[in-house]
Enzyme design. Structure first.
Site, short mmCIF file in Angstrom:
data_model
loop_
_atom_site.label_atom_id
_atom_site.label_comp_id
_atom_site.label_asym_id
_atom_site.label_seq_id
_atom_site.Cartn_x
_atom_site.Cartn_y
_atom_site.Cartn_z
N GLY A 258 -46.76 53.90 7.98
CA GLY A 258 -46.34 53.63 9.35
C GLY A 258 -45.90 54.90 10.06
O GLY A 258 -46.33 55.19 11.17
N ALA A 259 -45.05 55.67 9.39
CA ALA A 259 -44.54 56.90 9.99
C ALA A 259 -43.86 57.72 8.90
O ALA A 259 -43.56 57.21 7.83
CB ALA A 259 -43.55 56.58 11.10
N GLU A 261 -40.83 60.86 8.10
CA GLU A 261 -39.60 61.48 8.62
C GLU A 261 -39.51 62.99 8.45
O GLU A 261 -38.40 63.53 8.37
CB GLU A 261 -38.41 60.83 7.93
CG GLU A 261 -38.23 61.18 6.43
CD GLU A 261 -38.77 60.14 5.46
OE1 GLU A 261 -39.66 59.36 5.86
OE2 GLU A 261 -38.31 60.10 4.30
N ASN A 262 -40.62 63.72 8.39
CA ASN A 262 -40.57 65.18 8.22
C ASN A 262 -39.47 65.79 9.09
O ASN A 262 -39.34 65.43 10.26
CB ASN A 262 -41.90 65.80 8.64
CG ASN A 262 -43.08 65.02 8.12
OD1 ASN A 262 -43.23 64.87 6.93
ND2 ASN A 262 -43.88 64.49 9.03
N HIS A 294 -35.80 54.00 12.16
CA HIS A 294 -35.86 54.23 10.71
C HIS A 294 -36.13 55.71 10.41
O HIS A 294 -35.40 56.34 9.64
CB HIS A 294 -36.96 53.35 10.12
CG HIS A 294 -37.16 53.52 8.65
ND1 HIS A 294 -36.56 52.72 7.72
CD2 HIS A 294 -37.88 54.43 7.94
CE1 HIS A 294 -36.90 53.11 6.51
NE2 HIS A 294 -37.70 54.15 6.61
N GLU A 295 -37.15 56.26 11.02
CA GLU A 295 -37.51 57.66 10.72
C GLU A 295 -36.41 58.60 11.19
O GLU A 295 -36.09 59.57 10.52
CB GLU A 295 -38.86 58.03 11.34
CG GLU A 295 -40.03 57.12 10.96
CD GLU A 295 -40.21 56.91 9.47
OE1 GLU A 295 -39.80 57.77 8.67
OE2 GLU A 295 -40.74 55.84 9.09
N HIS A 298 -33.51 58.69 8.82
CA HIS A 298 -33.77 59.47 7.61
C HIS A 298 -33.25 60.90 7.71
O HIS A 298 -33.08 61.56 6.69
CB HIS A 298 -35.28 59.53 7.33
CG HIS A 298 -35.80 58.44 6.43
ND1 HIS A 298 -35.16 58.06 5.28
CD2 HIS A 298 -36.92 57.67 6.51
CE1 HIS A 298 -35.87 57.10 4.68
NE2 HIS A 298 -36.93 56.84 5.41
ZN LIG Z 1 -38.43 55.39 5.15
#
Ligand SMILES: [Zn+2]
Length: 854
Positions: A258-259, A261-262, A294-295, A298
């Protein structure tokens, strides 16, 4: 010594074998000379002996790399290279490693490492993609400061951290925060920014951008608002502030997850960030808001504090899912969010826990870590955090979290570290609670009640069925939230938390004037299967009177389930008691329309099949489908006027807004529309389709028409209107499969993969067809076996390109042991056909083996 290097295909890696890497990495300099077929990656890495480890063997991960040159302290070296990486003799003290490798992003269809999507360079490194970029100790406990130079003609060139220099044909980035390689990111291409700014609570000004392909600029505003809300929420609720000058999000069309979090450069599947009223549904908007949160969250729970090794994945994911769920509950409706999450947990995590793929929240071994990005690690991991919070209370939870951030900022931590923080902050012994991380399977919680002279007693028995590798289980700590309701409907005992720790345990409530009706497991306070023998009257009573919205919904659901199971097993008629109780709830205008829409939805076919299977009955998917259809028909016929009124009253006038309130009204009206369509031949749905100005209304009308097989004209018009929009066309693909009649599902899917717009290399498109196929229980498990064969054919094709997405889709077969011998034989044959593919990936090999060996 235990070798830190992973083995060849089929080798298992164990948590118990963890050893730290022999060196720490002081800093990393990377230069990328971009070219689609021949990108050069030049690395300069400073290694220092790790005093906490032995320096027996210097091993760097590296896969699918062509080594051009390697040097240590400026002297050329010739390392020994295998398919997994390289080893090399190194000096005793600190040294500088330099290497130049060549990679081919344009040929990378696995979408791990550096690859291309529509002419744009992008990366995905979690979990082990960085090793496809250059030679490196690609493990989360090796953290370092990265400086990156990107050389190429692309107008936009991004990496992690802050921009430090740029000029004709190059850009340089520096990330001051030490991070593991899985958080590395690079993006380069022709992109446009949707810019904004955010001022943190300490007054720091942060530049924000959402980068998209030209033409998508008008789909960024909602995502940007969601980002700013997330940044504010994390400050207000968790006291966490953003820590760089810039935060970038990039939308990418070809993405396995989905995505991601870099650090400072989140990369998103375009389906999880691009939104507009014309192209996105209410559900899409809500999901986008949640994933952006969410990202972003993180940044602290994942990036500042990361995982020591991949067995600890739930440390960042369980906690971050829990955090994003709390955020959504705060932004929208808390009860509706909770009910939706439980529906999802039962659909995906309970199914996993009840089959061959069951594993603990913290697995103890794996062959391919990509196979453990599961509902168990994420969603059950979040439930475990929720239980912990319930047990210690809100205040102690906040105190423990502060201690966690204080103590472990900059660490690669473990579940032991996490639990120790709670023990130190609260004085509680969490030894038994820790079983939630090590025991797989969903506990069954049986309840019996007794009444004696003003004292009401609940007796609970817990028992967890065996799972692969875990034949016996120990009792878990179960927080059971209970309330009691008097015969007149008043609450006589407000919600109280019972803490169950034994296999069998009783709890009494005394001083009661009359025998109460218990409301057990309020708010779904523990992820268990509650087995409580109650009659229809009691359920209907709770549906009418329970003060806990979750249990009120649950009462309605269990009534529906009981009625459906009788229809399936006894040929009973739709239960008038259920229909009557349902009518009372849905016409109660004091109740949230979103709650009423959820109450109108029936238990899923999968849920019914699982319940039958547990009761010793072999489920017939076609029969389950027919009985659900019959029940829907009965609902429509029972209350046609009420449904028509609901539909009319809950139309939302004015301009479309994706907020919770109008979305709730639309959800209820559209659920009513779906039922009404069974009576009016599609008249109302056709009118809605023609007049709607937003995707929520269009799609609801279209799927209502599809479900009665009368959508041909609208479906063609829909395609014509949206054929240039990939995300909308994904919906077009998926709904045709999802709403096909079961006997036609596989043929519809087969026709769609022959459509010129089907592109197997795009995971969203592949999932649109095959995700819908595997989720259509009756269609996928049609007696012909066509669904099985079609999926297997395409998994075999896709594995050669994209093992990660292929392996995830193999989970479609995980429920095979529920079904009759004929279906089991067909599925087994297909799984064996997949397993026999020459050059089968490690990902798929592990999944198929686990499913077959059950
Ligand atoms: Zn995650």
């Amino acid at each position: 010594m235990k070798d830190a290097a992973p083995g060849t295909t089929g080798e298992t890696i164990y948590l118990a074998d963890y050893t730290p890497f022999g060196w720490t990495v002081e800093d990393v300099h990377l230069t990328f000379r971009l070219a689609p077929e021949s990108t050069r990656v030049i690395s300069k890495i400073r290694f220092v002996p790790n005093p906490e480890a032995s320096q027996e063997r210097f091993f760097l991960h590296g896969e699918e790399l062509t080594l051009v040159s390697a040097k240590i302290d400026g002297q050329s070296v010739s390392p020994e290279i295998t398919e997994q990486g390289l080893t090399c003799a190194v000096p005793e003290g600190a040294f500088t490693w330099e290497a130049e490798v060549e990679i081919a992003p344009a040929k990378n269809f696995a979408l791990e490492g550096l690859y291309m999507s529509n002419g744009m360079y992008c990366t995905q490194c979690e979990a082990e993609g960085f090793r496809k970029i250059t030679y490196y100790p690609d493990r989360p406990d090796v953290m370092s400061v990265f400086t990156v130079r990107i050389e190429g003609d692309e107008p936009v060139k991004l990496s992690n951290g802050n921009p430090v220099a740029s000029g004709e044909g190059f850009a340089e980035w520096h990330d001051p925060w030490p991070k593991p390689a899985y958080l590395f990111a690079l993006v380069a291409g022709e992109l446009v920014a949707h810019p904004d700014r955010f001022t943190t609570r300490s007054g720091k000004d942060v530049e924000l951008n959402i980068y998209v392909r030209p033409g998508d600029e008008d789909k960024c505003a909602f995502g940007m608002e969601a980002l700013k809300k997330s940044m504010k929420w994390d400050e207000d609720v968790y006291g966490r502030e953003y820590d760089l000058d810039i935060f970038n999000i990039v939308a990418v069309d070809d993405f396995n997850m989905g995505a991601m979090e870099n650090k400072g450069l989140n990369i998103f599947n375009s389906s999880c960030v691009l939104a507009s009223p014309e192209t996105s549904t209410d559900a899409n908007f809500e999901r986008i808001e949640a994933i952006i949160a969410h990202e972003y969250f993180h940044n602290w729970t994942g990036n500042r504090i990361t995982c020591r090794d991949w067995f600890q994945l739930c440390l960042k994911e369980g906690l971050t899912v829990f955090r994003d769920a709390s955020f959504t509950a705060d932004m929208r409706s808390e009860p509706v969010k909770r009910i939706s999450d439980v529906i999802d947990l039962r659909a995906r995590q309970f199914r996993e826990d009840n089959g061959p793929l069951a594993h603990p929240v913290r697995p103890e071994s794996f062959q391919e870590i990509n196979n453990f990005y599961t509902a168990t690690v994420y969603e059950k991991g979040a439930e475990v955090i929720g239980m912990l919070k319930r047990l210690v209370g809100d205040e102690a939870y906040a105190k423990a979290l502060d201690l966690y951030f204080d103590r472990h900022d900059g660490d690669a931590a473990t579940i032991e570290d996490w639990l120790k923080v709670f023990e130190d902050a609260t004085g509680r012994d969490l030894t038994q609670f820790k079983r939630w991380y090590s025991q797989a399977g969903t506990p069954r919680l049986r309840v019996s009640e007794s009444w004696d002279d003003g004292t009401f007693t609940l007796t609970f028995r817990q028992d967890t069925p065996p799972t692969p590798g875990q034949p016996t289980k120990l009792p878990q700590v179960l927080p059971i939230a209970v309330g009691l309701i008097g015969p007149n409907g008043d609450e006589v005992q407000e919600t109280t938390l019972l803490e169950m720790t034994e296999a069998e345990q009783s709890f009494s409530f005394s001083g009661l004037g009359a025998r109460p009706v218990p409301s057990i497991l309020r708010g779904f306070s523990a992820p268990v299967v509650l087995q409580h023998e109650t009659d229809t009257e009691t359920r209907a009573f709770l549906l009418a009177h329970d003060t806990d919205p979750y249990n009120r919904w649950e009462a309605g659901r269990s009534l529906a389930k009981q009625a459906l199971l009788r229809m399936i097993t006894e040929g009973a008629e739709p239960d008038p008691a259920y229909l009557g109780a349902l009518q009372t709830v849905i016409t109660d205008e004091t109740l949230d329309p979103a709650f009423r829409a959820l109450t109108l939805a029936l238990p899923s076919e999968d849920d019914l099949a699982q319940t039958l299977h547990e009761g010793g009955i072999t489920p017939d998917p076609q029969l389950i489908w027919e009985k659900r259809e019959e029940m829907r028909e009965a609902m429509a016929r029972w209350m046609p006027d009420q449904l028509a009124t609901l539909y009319r009253v809950h139309q939302v006038p004015g301009e479309y807004r994706p907020d919770a309130e109008p979305a709730a009204a639309r959800a209820l009206a559209n659920t009513a529309l779906g039922l009404l369509t069974r009576l009016d031949g599609g008249e109302a749905a056709r009118a809605q389709y023609a007049s709607a100005d937003n995707m929520t209304q269009k799609l609801a009308a279209l799927t209502a028409l599809l479900s009665i097989g009368a959508a041909e004209t609208e479906l063609a018009a829909f395609y014509e209107q949206w054929k240039e929009d990939r995300l909308v066309i994904d919906k077009w693909f998926s709904m045709q499969v999802a709403f096909a009649r079961p006997e036609e599902t596989a043929d519809v899917a087969a026709a769609l993969v022959a459509h010129p717009d089907f592109d197997m290399k795009n995971p969203n498109r592949f999932r649109a067809v095959f995700g819908a196929l595997s989720m259509s229980q009756a269609g996928f498990h049609a007696p012909s076996g066509k669904g099985y064969a079609l999926l297997a054919d395409w998994l075999i094709k896709l594995d050669a390109l994209n093992p990660q997405t292929t392996a995830r889709m193999c989970a479609a077969f995980q429920t095979w042991k529920r079904f009759d011998a004929g279906r089991q034989a067909m599925i087994k044959a297909e799984l064996e056909r997949i397993a026999a593919r020459e050059g089968l990936s490690r990902d798929v090999s592990e999944m198929v083996t686990r499913i077959l060996n059950h």
